[in-house]
Design a protein around this motif. Structure first.
Motif, PDB file in Angstrom:
ATOM      1  N   ASN A  66       0.821  -1.206   0.000  1.00  0.00           N
ATOM      2  CA  ASN A  66       0.000   0.000   0.000  1.00  0.00           C
ATOM      3  C   ASN A  66       0.860   1.263   0.000  1.00  0.00           C
ATOM      4  O   ASN A  66       2.038   1.222   0.372  1.00  0.00           O
ATOM      5  CB  ASN A  66      -0.953  -0.020   1.198  1.00  0.00           C
ATOM      6  N   PRO A  67       0.319   2.415  -0.399  1.00  0.00           N
ATOM      7  CA  PRO A  67       1.108   3.648  -0.509  1.00  0.00           C
ATOM      8  C   PRO A  67       1.658   4.170   0.816  1.00  0.00           C
ATOM      9  O   PRO A  67       2.605   4.969   0.822  1.00  0.00           O
ATOM     10  CB  PRO A  67       0.114   4.659  -1.099  1.00  0.00           C
ATOM     11  N   LEU A  68       1.078   3.746   1.930  1.00  0.00           N
ATOM     12  CA  LEU A  68       1.513   4.241   3.234  1.00  0.00           C
ATOM     13  C   LEU A  68       2.628   3.407   3.854  1.00  0.00           C
ATOM     14  O   LEU A  68       3.303   3.852   4.784  1.00  0.00           O
ATOM     15  CB  LEU A  68       0.327   4.285   4.202  1.00  0.00           C
ATOM     16  N   ALA A  69       2.833   2.204   3.343  1.00  0.00           N
ATOM     17  CA  ALA A  69       3.814   1.297   3.931  1.00  0.00           C
ATOM     18  C   ALA A  69       5.214   1.902   4.031  1.00  0.00           C
ATOM     19  O   ALA A  69       5.893   1.724   5.056  1.00  0.00           O
ATOM     20  CB  ALA A  69       3.844  -0.018   3.157  1.00  0.00           C
ATOM     21  N   PRO A  70       5.697   2.636   3.012  1.00  0.00           N
ATOM     22  CA  PRO A  70       7.055   3.192   3.116  1.00  0.00           C
ATOM     23  C   PRO A  70       7.222   4.201   4.254  1.00  0.00           C
ATOM     24  O   PRO A  70       8.356   4.502   4.654  1.00  0.00           O
ATOM     25  CB  PRO A  70       7.250   3.880   1.759  1.00  0.00           C
ATOM     26  N   PHE A  71       6.128   4.712   4.784  1.00  0.00           N
ATOM     27  CA  PHE A  71       6.204   5.727   5.835  1.00  0.00           C
ATOM     28  C   PHE A  71       6.179   5.131   7.241  1.00  0.00           C
ATOM     29  O   PHE A  71       6.265   5.869   8.226  1.00  0.00           O
ATOM     30  CB  PHE A  71       5.062   6.734   5.686  1.00  0.00           C
ATOM     31  N   LEU A  72       6.071   3.812   7.353  1.00  0.00           N
ATOM     32  CA  LEU A  72       5.986   3.209   8.682  1.00  0.00           C
ATOM     33  C   LEU A  72       7.208   3.499   9.567  1.00  0.00           C
ATOM     34  O   LEU A  72       7.041   3.808  10.756  1.00  0.00           O
ATOM     35  CB  LEU A  72       5.751   1.708   8.566  1.00  0.00           C
ATOM     36  N   PRO A  73       8.443   3.425   9.041  1.00  0.00           N
ATOM     37  CA  PRO A  73       9.581   3.767   9.920  1.00  0.00           C
ATOM     38  C   PRO A  73       9.496   5.188  10.463  1.00  0.00           C
ATOM     39  O   PRO A  73       9.783   5.424  11.647  1.00  0.00           O
ATOM     40  CB  PRO A  73      10.800   3.577   8.997  1.00  0.00           C
ATOM     41  N   ALA A  74       9.083   6.122   9.632  1.00  0.00           N
ATOM     42  CA  ALA A  74       8.952   7.506  10.083  1.00  0.00           C
ATOM     43  C   ALA A  74       7.823   7.641  11.096  1.00  0.00           C
ATOM     44  O   ALA A  74       7.955   8.366  12.086  1.00  0.00           O
ATOM     45  CB  ALA A  74       8.705   8.429   8.888  1.00  0.00           C
ATOM     46  N   LEU A  75       6.718   6.955  10.868  1.00  0.00           N
ATOM     47  CA  LEU A  75       5.598   7.024  11.816  1.00  0.00           C
ATOM     48  C   LEU A  75       6.005   6.487  13.180  1.00  0.00           C
ATOM     49  O   LEU A  75       5.613   7.036  14.220  1.00  0.00           O
ATOM     50  CB  LEU A  75       4.403   6.236  11.275  1.00  0.00           C
ATOM     51  N   ARG A  76       6.791   5.423  13.193  1.00  0.00           N
ATOM     52  CA  ARG A  76       7.260   4.886  14.476  1.00  0.00           C
ATOM     53  C   ARG A  76       8.178   5.892  15.169  1.00  0.00           C
ATOM     54  O   ARG A  76       8.141   6.036  16.394  1.00  0.00           O
ATOM     55  CB  ARG A  76       7.971   3.557  14.260  1.00  0.00           C
ATOM     56  N   ALA A  77       8.963   6.601  14.391  1.00  0.00           N
ATOM     57  CA  ALA A  77       9.912   7.553  14.971  1.00  0.00           C
ATOM     58  C   ALA A  77       9.215   8.785  15.544  1.00  0.00           C
ATOM     59  O   ALA A  77       9.660   9.338  16.556  1.00  0.00           O
ATOM     60  CB  ALA A  77      10.935   7.976  13.921  1.00  0.00           C
ATOM     61  N   VAL A  78       8.128   9.232  14.907  1.00  0.00           N
ATOM     62  CA  VAL A  78       7.458  10.458  15.371  1.00  0.00           C
ATOM     63  C   VAL A  78       6.326  10.175  16.343  1.00  0.00           C
ATOM     64  O   VAL A  78       5.717  11.106  16.878  1.00  0.00           O
ATOM     65  CB  VAL A  78       6.903  11.277  14.179  1.00  0.00           C
ATOM     66  N   ASP A  79       6.015   8.910  16.604  1.00  0.00           N
ATOM     67  CA  ASP A  79       4.926   8.573  17.517  1.00  0.00           C
ATOM     68  C   ASP A  79       5.166   9.229  18.875  1.00  0.00           C
ATOM     69  O   ASP A  79       6.253   9.129  19.446  1.00  0.00           O
ATOM     70  CB  ASP A  79       4.849   7.056  17.673  1.00  0.00           C
ATOM     71  N   GLY A  80       4.172   9.916  19.388  1.00  0.00           N
ATOM     72  CA  GLY A  80       4.298  10.628  20.643  1.00  0.00           C
ATOM     73  C   GLY A  80       4.754  12.067  20.496  1.00  0.00           C
ATOM     74  O   GLY A  80       4.913  12.771  21.501  1.00  0.00           O
ATOM     75  N   THR A  81       4.944  12.523  19.258  1.00  0.00           N
ATOM     76  CA  THR A  81       5.380  13.900  19.008  1.00  0.00           C
ATOM     77  C   THR A  81       4.486  14.522  17.937  1.00  0.00           C
ATOM     78  O   THR A  81       3.631  13.856  17.356  1.00  0.00           O
ATOM     79  CB  THR A  81       6.831  13.940  18.509  1.00  0.00           C
ATOM     80  N   ASP A  82       4.738  15.806  17.648  1.00  0.00           N
ATOM     81  CA  ASP A  82       4.008  16.468  16.558  1.00  0.00           C
ATOM     82  C   ASP A  82       4.871  16.604  15.305  1.00  0.00           C
ATOM     83  O   ASP A  82       4.524  17.321  14.368  1.00  0.00           O
ATOM     84  CB  ASP A  82       3.505  17.841  16.999  1.00  0.00           C
ATOM     85  N   SER A  83       6.000  15.898  15.284  1.00  0.00           N
ATOM     86  CA  SER A  83       6.954  16.024  14.184  1.00  0.00           C
ATOM     87  C   SER A  83       6.428  15.439  12.880  1.00  0.00           C
ATOM     88  O   SER A  83       5.697  14.446  12.875  1.00  0.00           O
ATOM     89  CB  SER A  83       8.264  15.319  14.559  1.00  0.00           C
ATOM     90  N   HIS A  84       6.849  16.055  11.770  1.00  0.00           N
ATOM     91  CA  HIS A  84       6.568  15.536  10.428  1.00  0.00           C
ATOM     92  C   HIS A  84       7.816  14.893   9.816  1.00  0.00           C
ATOM     93  O   HIS A  84       7.791  14.538   8.627  1.00  0.00           O
ATOM     94  CB  HIS A  84       6.122  16.657   9.492  1.00  0.00           C
ATOM     95  N   GLU A  85       8.858  14.763  10.600  1.00  0.00           N
ATOM     96  CA  GLU A  85      10.116  14.276  10.053  1.00  0.00           C
ATOM     97  C   GLU A  85       9.938  12.901   9.418  1.00  0.00           C
ATOM     98  O   GLU A  85       9.429  11.972  10.040  1.00  0.00           O
ATOM     99  CB  GLU A  85      11.185  14.200  11.137  1.00  0.00           C
ATOM    100  N   GLY A  86      10.364  12.807   8.160  1.00  0.00           N
ATOM    101  CA  GLY A  86      10.232  11.567   7.423  1.00  0.00           C
ATOM    102  C   GLY A  86       8.879  11.382   6.767  1.00  0.00           C
ATOM    103  O   GLY A  86       8.697  10.451   5.967  1.00  0.00           O
TER     104      GLY A  86
END
Length: 296
Positions: free
Chosen positions: A131-151
């Motif tokens: 799916n199109p969102l799969a490549p963003f999973l590492p970034a989502l794990r990294a920003v979880d708990g924050t308001d960051s958009h990094e990645g």
């Protein structure tokens, strides 16, 4: 959002446990103030109690879980979350609304900073790895708990909208909403002896505040309400308890730095309660952000 004649009066489960100003502009989508607890943290005692009494709860009338009632609940929530009754139009909605929870998206405001969006996309990717969102999973794990958009920038918002065209992703949003928010709220409301309106009030609070145990989370709000009034299951008067719960919900909203509009309480839920519409029978007429909505 709701109704069954049997829910016009409190429904009490026979168990032996004692249960211890307004901004003018609505957001496009709204996210929970506090998301699901990270994996491994203790579950609220109330959630454990509801699970322990699942069999008793299952014997009760469906209330808000009845298909027609659940549809009404979804429309009521959408009126407050997105100023529309067409809740299905929100699968592809996504933006950062500046509330400190990162990107907010989908039918009940899954947030990149509150773990529920991560749970949603991890589950969806497990079934649909390309799916199109799969490549963003590492970034989502990294920003979880924050308001960051990094990645996540650029590309994440476009990927979300693309994924939302997939019926499987829409179904995943429905299932995650039910698992994290709808089912726990409705089950606990039934355990507290609440009818259909009370079940909706719990569900809306769970969506808005998240299932947190702190003062501004759902379970914290419920604890405060229970200190002010007995639930119907404890022998209290249902309307008085719901008034106390709405008071605490309103306090939590007003304590925020942003998105402090309380019209979903003042000119919607409180209206149904003052009318004595504990079954949430149609017609329903309410206002949010000054706009009038109707379900007839």
């Amino acid at each position: 959002m709701t109704r069954l004649v049997l829910f016009g009066a409190p429904i009490v489960i026979a168990v032996s446990i004692l249960f211890s100003g307004s901004d003018s502009e609505p957001p496009t989508v709204t996210g929970p103030a506090a998301g699901p607890a990270p994996s491994g943290t203790a579950r609220p005692a109330a959630a454990e109690q509801a699970e322990e009494h699942a069999e008793e709860i299952d014997t009760l009338p469906p209330g808000l879980a009845a298909p027609e009632m659940k549809e009404i609940a979804s429309r009521l929530v959408a009126s407050a979350e997105a100023s529309t009754l067409d809740w299905r139009s929100q699968y592809g909605a996504i933006e950062d609304i500046g509330d400190g929870t990162g990107y907010t998206a989908g039918i009940i405001g899954f947030c990149s900073g509150t773990n529920d969006m991560l749970q949603l996309i991890e589950g969806y990717t497990g079934e649909h790895p390309d799916n199109p969102l799969a490549p963003f999973l590492p970034a989502l794990r990294a920003v979880d708990g924050t308001d960051s958009h990094e990645g996540l920038d650029p590309g994440f918002t476009d990927a979300w909208r693309e994924a939302a065209r997939d019926p499987a992703f829409r179904a995943a949003q429905d299932a995650t909403r039910d698992r994290l928010y709808f089912e726990p709220a409705v089950e606990l409301a039934k355990l507290d002896g609440l009818g259909t309106l009370g079940q909706f009030i719990y569900y809306d609070a769970m969506v808005l505040h998240g299932p947190g145990i702190e003062a501004d989370g759902f379970y914290g709000i419920r604890d405060a309400a229970m200190r002010a009034a007995d639930t119907a299951a404890e022998g209290g008067e249902e309307k008085a308890y719901l008034d106390a719960f709405l008071d605490e919900t309103r306090k939590a909203i007003r304590a925020r730095k942003v998105q402090r509009d309380t019209s979903r309480i003042d000119t919607a839920q409180r209206v149904f309660l003052s009318e004595g519409n504990l079954a949430l029978d149609k017609p329903l007429v309410w206002q949010v952000y000054g706009e009038t909505f109707r379900i007839t």
